[in-house]
Design a protein around this motif. Structure first.
Motif, PDB file in Angstrom:
ATOM      1  N   UNK A  52       0.452  -1.422  -0.593  1.00  0.00           N
ATOM      2  CA  UNK A  52      -0.347  -0.119  -0.242  1.00  0.00           C
ATOM      3  C   UNK A  52       0.764   1.101  -0.427  1.00  0.00           C
ATOM      4  N   UNK A  53       1.718   1.496   1.022  1.00  0.00           N
ATOM      5  CA  UNK A  53       2.660   2.674   0.877  1.00  0.00           C
ATOM      6  C   UNK A  53       3.304   2.539  -0.332  1.00  0.00           C
ATOM      7  N   UNK A  54       3.729   1.536  -1.301  1.00  0.00           N
ATOM      8  CA  UNK A  54       4.113   1.966  -2.550  1.00  0.00           C
ATOM      9  C   UNK A  54       3.151   2.789  -3.629  1.00  0.00           C
ATOM     10  N   UNK A  55       2.023   1.990  -3.860  1.00  0.00           N
ATOM     11  CA  UNK A  55       0.638   2.071  -5.012  1.00  0.00           C
ATOM     12  C   UNK A  55      -0.358   2.998  -4.406  1.00  0.00           C
ATOM     13  N   UNK A  56      -0.360   3.872  -2.790  1.00  0.00           N
ATOM     14  CA  UNK A  56      -1.110   4.795  -2.737  1.00  0.00           C
ATOM     15  C   UNK A  56      -1.177   5.904  -4.148  1.00  0.00           C
ATOM     16  N   UNK A 237      14.089 -17.232  -8.040  1.00  0.00           N
ATOM     17  CA  UNK A 237      13.040 -16.726  -6.537  1.00  0.00           C
ATOM     18  C   UNK A 237      12.384 -16.162  -5.867  1.00  0.00           C
ATOM     19  N   UNK A 238      12.142 -14.606  -5.237  1.00  0.00           N
ATOM     20  CA  UNK A 238      11.298 -14.015  -5.372  1.00  0.00           C
ATOM     21  C   UNK A 238      11.053 -13.605  -5.845  1.00  0.00           C
ATOM     22  N   UNK A 239      12.333 -12.797  -6.702  1.00  0.00           N
ATOM     23  CA  UNK A 239      11.978 -11.605  -8.344  1.00  0.00           C
ATOM     24  C   UNK A 239      10.746 -12.145  -8.509  1.00  0.00           C
ATOM     25  N   UNK A 240      11.518 -14.001  -8.606  1.00  0.00           N
ATOM     26  CA  UNK A 240      10.366 -14.546  -9.908  1.00  0.00           C
ATOM     27  C   UNK A 240       9.273 -14.379  -9.557  1.00  0.00           C
ATOM     28  N   UNK A 241       8.402 -14.261  -8.156  1.00  0.00           N
ATOM     29  CA  UNK A 241       6.958 -14.249  -7.781  1.00  0.00           C
ATOM     30  C   UNK A 241       6.981 -12.523  -8.409  1.00  0.00           C
ATOM     31  N   UNK A 242       7.677 -12.122  -7.969  1.00  0.00           N
ATOM     32  CA  UNK A 242       7.271 -10.073  -8.058  1.00  0.00           C
ATOM     33  C   UNK A 242       6.822 -10.719  -9.555  1.00  0.00           C
ATOM     34  N   UNK A 243       7.744 -10.939 -10.640  1.00  0.00           N
ATOM     35  CA  UNK A 243       7.461 -10.830 -11.906  1.00  0.00           C
ATOM     36  C   UNK A 243       5.953 -11.920 -12.211  1.00  0.00           C
ATOM     37  N   UNK A 250      -1.081  -7.479 -14.591  1.00  0.00           N
ATOM     38  CA  UNK A 250      -1.814  -6.713 -15.335  1.00  0.00           C
ATOM     39  C   UNK A 250      -3.170  -7.326 -16.683  1.00  0.00           C
ATOM     40  N   UNK A 251      -2.677  -8.813 -16.502  1.00  0.00           N
ATOM     41  CA  UNK A 251      -4.241  -9.348 -16.917  1.00  0.00           C
ATOM     42  C   UNK A 251      -4.823  -9.215 -16.529  1.00  0.00           C
ATOM     43  N   UNK A 252      -5.013  -9.502 -15.516  1.00  0.00           N
ATOM     44  CA  UNK A 252      -6.335  -9.385 -14.339  1.00  0.00           C
ATOM     45  C   UNK A 252      -7.605  -7.732 -14.386  1.00  0.00           C
ATOM     46  N   UNK A 253      -6.331  -7.416 -14.112  1.00  0.00           N
ATOM     47  CA  UNK A 253      -7.675  -5.596 -14.139  1.00  0.00           C
ATOM     48  C   UNK A 253      -7.353  -5.335 -15.832  1.00  0.00           C
ATOM     49  N   UNK A 254      -6.518  -5.387 -16.649  1.00  0.00           N
ATOM     50  CA  UNK A 254      -6.752  -5.042 -17.954  1.00  0.00           C
ATOM     51  C   UNK A 254      -9.023  -5.852 -18.288  1.00  0.00           C
ATOM     52  N   UNK A 255      -8.663  -6.951 -17.421  1.00  0.00           N
ATOM     53  CA  UNK A 255     -10.002  -7.777 -18.102  1.00  0.00           C
ATOM     54  C   UNK A 255     -11.412  -7.396 -17.400  1.00  0.00           C
ATOM     55  N   UNK A 256     -11.262  -7.217 -16.350  1.00  0.00           N
ATOM     56  CA  UNK A 256     -12.057  -6.842 -15.439  1.00  0.00           C
ATOM     57  C   UNK A 256     -12.008  -5.278 -14.803  1.00  0.00           C
ATOM     58  N   UNK A 309      -2.938   4.129 -15.630  1.00  0.00           N
ATOM     59  CA  UNK A 309      -2.152   4.663 -13.938  1.00  0.00           C
ATOM     60  C   UNK A 309      -2.844   2.740 -13.427  1.00  0.00           C
ATOM     61  N   UNK A 310      -4.368   2.569 -13.740  1.00  0.00           N
ATOM     62  CA  UNK A 310      -4.800   1.358 -12.771  1.00  0.00           C
ATOM     63  C   UNK A 310      -3.774   0.256 -13.614  1.00  0.00           C
ATOM     64  N   UNK A 311      -3.287  -0.074 -14.468  1.00  0.00           N
ATOM     65  CA  UNK A 311      -2.684  -1.226 -14.753  1.00  0.00           C
ATOM     66  C   UNK A 311      -1.444  -1.173 -14.493  1.00  0.00           C
ATOM     67  N   UNK A 312      -0.790   0.107 -14.258  1.00  0.00           N
ATOM     68  CA  UNK A 312       0.371  -0.040 -14.209  1.00  0.00           C
ATOM     69  C   UNK A 312       0.786   0.023 -12.242  1.00  0.00           C
ATOM     70  N   UNK A 313      -0.668  -0.112 -11.815  1.00  0.00           N
ATOM     71  CA  UNK A 313      -1.265  -0.081 -10.179  1.00  0.00           C
ATOM     72  C   UNK A 313      -0.508  -1.184  -9.687  1.00  0.00           C
ATOM     73  N   UNK A 314      -2.427  -2.123 -10.792  1.00  0.00           N
ATOM     74  CA  UNK A 314      -1.719  -3.624 -11.011  1.00  0.00           C
ATOM     75  C   UNK A 314      -0.792  -4.405 -11.052  1.00  0.00           C
ATOM     76  N   UNK A 315       0.432  -3.963 -11.720  1.00  0.00           N
ATOM     77  CA  UNK A 315       1.084  -4.183 -11.736  1.00  0.00           C
ATOM     78  C   UNK A 315       2.236  -4.712 -10.572  1.00  0.00           C
ATOM     79  N   UNK A 316       2.805  -3.450  -9.887  1.00  0.00           N
ATOM     80  CA  UNK A 316       3.313  -3.400  -9.167  1.00  0.00           C
ATOM     81  C   UNK A 316       2.097  -3.818  -7.614  1.00  0.00           C
ATOM     82  N   UNK A 317       1.481  -3.316  -7.313  1.00  0.00           N
ATOM     83  CA  UNK A 317       0.843  -3.908  -6.375  1.00  0.00           C
ATOM     84  C   UNK A 317       0.671  -5.697  -6.474  1.00  0.00           C
ATOM     85  N   UNK A 318       0.314  -6.286  -7.195  1.00  0.00           N
ATOM     86  CA  UNK A 318      -0.448  -7.564  -7.771  1.00  0.00           C
ATOM     87  C   UNK A 318       1.684  -8.387  -7.663  1.00  0.00           C
TER      88      UNK A 318
END
Length: 356
Positions: A52-56, A237-243, A250-256, A309-318
C-alpha cells in the motif's frame, strides 16, 4: 501450501524451508509442520501494508481519472486531468505532496485487513478443496475459484474502509471531511449505514474474476517459469514471484477494469458538493443506471478511464503483494524450521548422553 502442514521441502542436514507457491500443495506436505492461520494472516497483513505504501500515489491518480466525467484528453478543454504526468503535476501544485497519500489511513487499514483475510481464506479453501472435495489444489482453475471466493470474503470485510478511502481521495480543497471519525459520523447520520456498502455489487462482480485471474495466472506463470528454467540454472526466487505477480496483475486488471470503474462512480454518489472543483457531477440511481449513463455520455471508452495508472498500479500491487507474502512466509517458515531443527539436535544430544 502453508497451513497445517509444511510449505516446502526440508534440507538434508538443516531445517531449511524451500519456497513453494501460494496455496495448499499435497506433494510437499508432511503433517503438522507448517504455518498456522495466524502466521499466514501476519504474512498477508505485512504484504498489504508494504504494498500500500508503494501504490497509494497511483491509486489517487486512478481514482481522480475514474471520477472525471469529461474525456481524458488534451483536446477536452473542460477536463481537469488528461494524462498521468499532467495529473501528477497538477495534484502536486494544487494540493502538495501529501495529496498522493490522501485517505492513506483507511487505505492502510483496508490493505492490512484485506491481505490477511484473502490469503488465509485462499490457503484454507485450497486445502479444503483437496482434502474434502478431492480436487487438484494446484490446478489453475481451482486457484481461480478459490482466489475469487477468498477475495469476495475479504471485500465484504473491508468495503466500508474502501468507501471511506475513496471519499477522502475524491474530495478537493477545502476538505469536506476533516478526519476519519468525522467522515464516519457524517456518512452515518446523513446517508445511513448502507452508504458504507455503496458499490458493493460491482465490487463483488469485479473482484471475483479479478482475484481469480490473479491467482490463476500467477499459478500459470510460475508453471511456465519452472518449465523454462532447467534445474541446473539458477532460479530467481523472490524476483520470480514479483515478475509472475506483476504479469498476472496486468492481465487480470485489464480483463475486469469496467467493474472497478463503475464501483468508484457509485461510491461517491451523494458526495457532489466536494467534487465540484474537479468538473461535472453526475447522479446515478444504481449499478445499471450508472453503466447506461456512462455508455450514453462517455462512450465505451469511458469504461476504461484511468486504465493506464490502474494497470501500472496492478502490476506493482499484485507483484509486490505476492512478493512480500511469499517472502514473509519464507522468513516465518525458516524460523520455524530452525527452531524445530535445534530441538531435534537437543533431543539427539540427550539420547546420546543417556546411552553413554
Amino acid at each position: 501450501g502453508r497451513t497445517g502442514n509444511r510449505r516446502g521441502h526440508q534440507g538434508e542436514s538443516r531445517g531449511h524451508w524451500e519456497p513453494a507457491m501460494v496455496g495448499y500443495d499435497p506433494q510437499t506436505q508432511e503433517g503438522g509442520r507448517g504455518l498456522s492461520f495466524s502466521e499466514v494472516a501476519a504474512a498477508g497483513s505485512m504484504s498489504g501494508l508494504l504494498t500500500r505504501v508503494l501504490i497509494n500515489p497511483l491509486d489517487v491518480i486512478k481514482i481522480r481519472f475514474q471520477l472525471q466525467i469529461e474525456r481524458l484528453s488534451l483536446f477536452e478543454p473542460a477536463a481537469k486531468y488528461h494524462g498521468i504526468l499532467q495529473a501528477t503535476n497538477t495534484i502536486f501544485q494544487e494540493e502538495g505532496l501529501q495529496a498522493f497519500w490522501k485517505g492513506h489511513i483507511p487505505a492502510q487499514l483496508l490493505s492490512i485487513t484485506y491481505g490477511a483475510v484473502q490469503f488465509v481464506s485462499f490457503e484454507f479453501l485450497t486445502k479444503f478443496a483437496h482434502n474434502a472435495m478431492r480436487y487438484d489444489s494446484r490446478n489453475p482453475t481451482m486457484h481461480f475459484v478459490c482466489g475469487g471466493v477468498a477475495a469476495c470474503s475479504a471485500v465484504v470485510t473491508v468495503q466500508p474502509l474502501d468507501t471511506l478511502r475513496t471519499r477522502f481521495v475524491a474530495q478537493g480543497e477545502p476538505k469536506f471531511y476533516t478526519s476519519l471519525w468525522h467522515a464516519v459520523v457524517t456518512m452515518y447520520r446523513k446517508e445511513g449505514p448502507l452508504s458504507f456498502y455503496r458499490g458493493l455489487t460491482p465490487t463483488v462482480l469485479a473482484v471475483f474474476p479479478y482475484a481469480g485471474f490473479q491467482f490463476a495466472f500467477y499459478n500459470i506463470f510460475h508453471s511456465i517459469s519452472k518449465w523454462a528454467v532447467t534445474p541446473r540454472q539458477t532460479r530467481m526466487g523472490n524476483i520470480e514471484n514479483l515478475l509472475c505477480g506483476s504479469c498476472a496483475g496486468v492481465i487480470s486488471k485489464t480483463l475486469t477494469y469496467p467493474f472497478d470503474f463503475l464501483k468508484k462512480r457509485l461510491q461517491v454518489e451523494g458526495f457532489g458538493q466536494a467534487r465540484a472543483a474537479f468538473g461535472q457531477v453526475q447522479s446515478y440511481s444504481g449499478f445499471l443506471d450508472c453503466a447506461y449513463q456512462v455508455a450514453q455520455r462517455e462512450g465505451l471508452r469511458g469504461f476504461f478511464k484511468g486504465l493506464s495508472p490502474s494497470v501500472l498500479k496492478a502490476a506493482i500491487s499484485t507483484g509486490f503483494s505476492f512478493f512480500w507474502y511469499e517472502l514473509f512466509c519464507d522468513i516465518l517458515g525458516n524460523r520455524k524450521e530452525s527452531t524445530r531443527y535445534q530441538q531435534h539436535l537437543n533431543t539427539d544430544v540427550r539420547h546420546k548422553t543417556r546411552s553413554q
